[in-house]
Design a protein around this motif. Structure first.
Motif, PDB file in Angstrom:
ATOM      1  N   VAL A  80      38.798  47.979  45.257  1.00  0.00           N
ATOM      2  CA  VAL A  80      39.235  47.254  44.052  1.00  0.00           C
ATOM      3  C   VAL A  80      40.291  46.235  44.467  1.00  0.00           C
ATOM      4  O   VAL A  80      41.484  46.487  44.425  1.00  0.00           O
ATOM      5  N   GLU A  81      39.800  45.068  44.875  1.00  0.00           N
ATOM      6  CA  GLU A  81      40.705  44.026  45.355  1.00  0.00           C
ATOM      7  C   GLU A  81      41.294  43.263  44.174  1.00  0.00           C
ATOM      8  O   GLU A  81      40.858  43.435  43.041  1.00  0.00           O
ATOM      9  N   LYS A  82      42.230  42.391  44.488  1.00  0.00           N
ATOM     10  CA  LYS A  82      42.853  41.549  43.457  1.00  0.00           C
ATOM     11  C   LYS A  82      41.751  40.760  42.742  1.00  0.00           C
ATOM     12  O   LYS A  82      40.894  40.162  43.398  1.00  0.00           O
ATOM     13  N   GLY A  83      41.756  40.801  41.418  1.00  0.00           N
ATOM     14  CA  GLY A  83      40.768  40.034  40.659  1.00  0.00           C
ATOM     15  C   GLY A  83      39.458  40.772  40.404  1.00  0.00           C
ATOM     16  O   GLY A  83      38.616  40.310  39.637  1.00  0.00           O
ATOM     17  N   PHE A  84      39.282  41.949  41.029  1.00  0.00           N
ATOM     18  CA  PHE A  84      38.026  42.710  40.900  1.00  0.00           C
ATOM     19  C   PHE A  84      37.744  43.047  39.425  1.00  0.00           C
ATOM     20  O   PHE A  84      36.652  42.832  38.915  1.00  0.00           O
ATOM     21  N   THR A  85      38.768  43.578  38.745  1.00  0.00           N
ATOM     22  CA  THR A  85      38.604  44.041  37.363  1.00  0.00           C
ATOM     23  C   THR A  85      38.277  42.868  36.431  1.00  0.00           C
ATOM     24  O   THR A  85      37.372  42.951  35.609  1.00  0.00           O
ATOM     25  N   GLU A  86      38.997  41.777  36.610  1.00  0.00           N
ATOM     26  CA  GLU A  86      38.755  40.592  35.771  1.00  0.00           C
ATOM     27  C   GLU A  86      37.344  40.071  35.950  1.00  0.00           C
ATOM     28  O   GLU A  86      36.656  39.751  34.981  1.00  0.00           O
ATOM     29  N   ALA A  90      34.211  39.947  33.091  1.00  0.00           N
ATOM     30  CA  ALA A  90      33.478  38.703  32.816  1.00  0.00           C
ATOM     31  C   ALA A  90      31.985  38.873  33.103  1.00  0.00           C
ATOM     32  O   ALA A  90      31.146  38.250  32.458  1.00  0.00           O
ATOM     33  N   ASN A  91      31.672  39.753  34.074  1.00  0.00           N
ATOM     34  CA  ASN A  91      30.273  39.910  34.470  1.00  0.00           C
ATOM     35  C   ASN A  91      30.009  41.369  34.869  1.00  0.00           C
ATOM     36  O   ASN A  91      29.975  41.701  36.056  1.00  0.00           O
ATOM     37  N   PRO A  92      29.850  42.272  33.873  1.00  0.00           N
ATOM     38  CA  PRO A  92      29.676  43.699  34.198  1.00  0.00           C
ATOM     39  C   PRO A  92      28.417  43.953  35.035  1.00  0.00           C
ATOM     40  O   PRO A  92      27.372  43.351  34.777  1.00  0.00           O
ATOM     41  N   HIS A  93      28.557  44.804  36.044  1.00  0.00           N
ATOM     42  CA  HIS A  93      27.388  45.114  36.893  1.00  0.00           C
ATOM     43  C   HIS A  93      27.454  46.583  37.311  1.00  0.00           C
ATOM     44  O   HIS A  93      27.536  46.897  38.490  1.00  0.00           O
TER      45      HIS A  93
END
Length: 364
Positions: A80-86, A90-93
């Motif tokens: 879970v890197e920086k920006g992973f959650t955002e 925006a694009n659930p997978h």
């Protein structure tokens, strides 16, 4: 028919409750009963770069300390890197993450008798990208042990909160381990927490005492986690720190607070205090000073620096004021490192002596 390994998911009620400590200790003790053990931390939040890939630091620790070879990237498939959650929102997978976890688990568990799965944070961590610990444990078909930190009321409340999420996913909670219980409260917590949890049908698989040495940082860890500069004592970076002394008083008063393996934090222009501490260090057989951090960006007089260098004490320089430096050190999260042999041996013994290993083996 394919051989199915036994599976055990180690979760915690909160971050830093000692999940990795328990996983590490259990693996060492399981190694006496099983030939081949695998390890996976499906979702990791703190990583190191290994061979150009981001891998969770707990996986690196287990690989190194326990000699488990499962392919380091498979041991921590989702970083879970920086920006992973955002990016995920925006694009659930979900299916993509499911697949990555399943494929890594398949490779990790190949020809293994037992696979230890380590969760991340509490049961709900990862919900934001559809992969809470409870969901991952369900996906991998593993029973769960919950690790909680010492006390009576607080851990029981937290255990029941976490249990609710595992229950919702129909994941079996095998039992709990209460960790970091203060020695003076051990007897009481052991008795009362067991009785309290029994009321809810929750089995206590172990109560472990608080072991202060596991929380001691080394000078190397301080350097790794801060931007302080090293002035001298490079050979002694593995000195551990048992006590922090802030030098903001008269030198002869500071002497009352320094005991074995102390870290002295003081302004770089307090030469009187620095020389007093060095004098104490030189005159004692035991190592009173493990490290000195000079604050404010002040460098002492060159004569004082020469004396410092002659002692081999690690001395670090910080640009910040003394209070900021003391707060930074206080807030460090002390994780066990692969080369912390003394700490790893302590953990092995704690798990062996305080956790019902046979009961756990019967349960999986």
């Amino acid at each position: 028919m394919t051989h199915m390994p036994k599976k055990l998911f180690i979760a915690a009620t909160m971050q830093n409750d000692g999940k990795t400590t328990v996983s590490l200790g259990l693996i060492f003790n399981f190694k006496e009963r099983f030939k081949a053990i695998g390890f996976i931390k499906p979702i990791g939040q703190r990583y190191l770069e290994e061979e150009g890939q981001n891998v969770d630091e707990d996986s690196v620790l287990i690989e190194y300390a326990c000699g488990i070879k499962c392919g380091i990237k498979d041991m921590s498939p989702i970083a879970v890197e920086k920006g992973f959650t955002e990016r995920y929102i925006a694009n659930p997978h979900k299916e993509d993450i499911d697949r990555q976890i399943s494929e890594s688990f398949k490779r990790v568990s190949k020809d293994k008798d037992l696979v230890v799965i380590e969760g991340t944070g509490h049961a709900g961590v990862g919900s934001v990208f559809d992969h809470s610990n409870a969901v991952v444990a369900k996906q991998l078909g593993a029973k769960v042990i919950l690790v909680s930190a010492g006390g009576v009321g607080k851990p029981i409340d937290e255990i029941m909160l976490n249990k609710a999420l595992f229950d919702k996913e129909k994941v079996k909670l095998m039992g709990v381990i209460i960790n970091k219980v203060r020695q003076d409260k051990f007897e009481k917590v052991n008795r009362v927490a067991r009785a309290g949890l029994e009321r809810f049908g929750v089995k206590v698989l172990g109560v472990m005492p608080y072991e202060s040495t596991l929380t001691y940082p080394t000078v190397r860890q301080i350097l790794d986690e801060t931007d302080f500069k090293i002035i001298s004592g490079k050979e002694k970076l593995d000195n551990y720190i048992a006590r922090i002394v802030v030098g903001a008083m008269e030198p002869h008063n500071v002497l009352n607070f320094i005991s074995a393996n102390s870290l002295l934090i003081t302004s770089g222009d307090r030469e009187d205090l620095i020389m007093t501490a060095l004098g104490l260090h030189i005159s004692k057989e035991t190592n009173p000073i493990a490290c000195i951090i000079l604050t404010g960006g002040f460098m002492p007089h060159s004569v004082v620096v020469d004396v410092i260098k002659s002692t081999n004490i690690p001395v670090l320089m910080a640009e910040y004021d003394t209070y900021t430096v003391a707060s930074t050190i206080h807030d460090l999260t002390i994780k066990i490192r692969p080369k912390d042999e003394a700490k790893i041996n302590t953990i092995k013994g704690l798990v062996r002596d305080y956790i019902a290993i046979d009961e756990i083996l019967r349960g999986i």
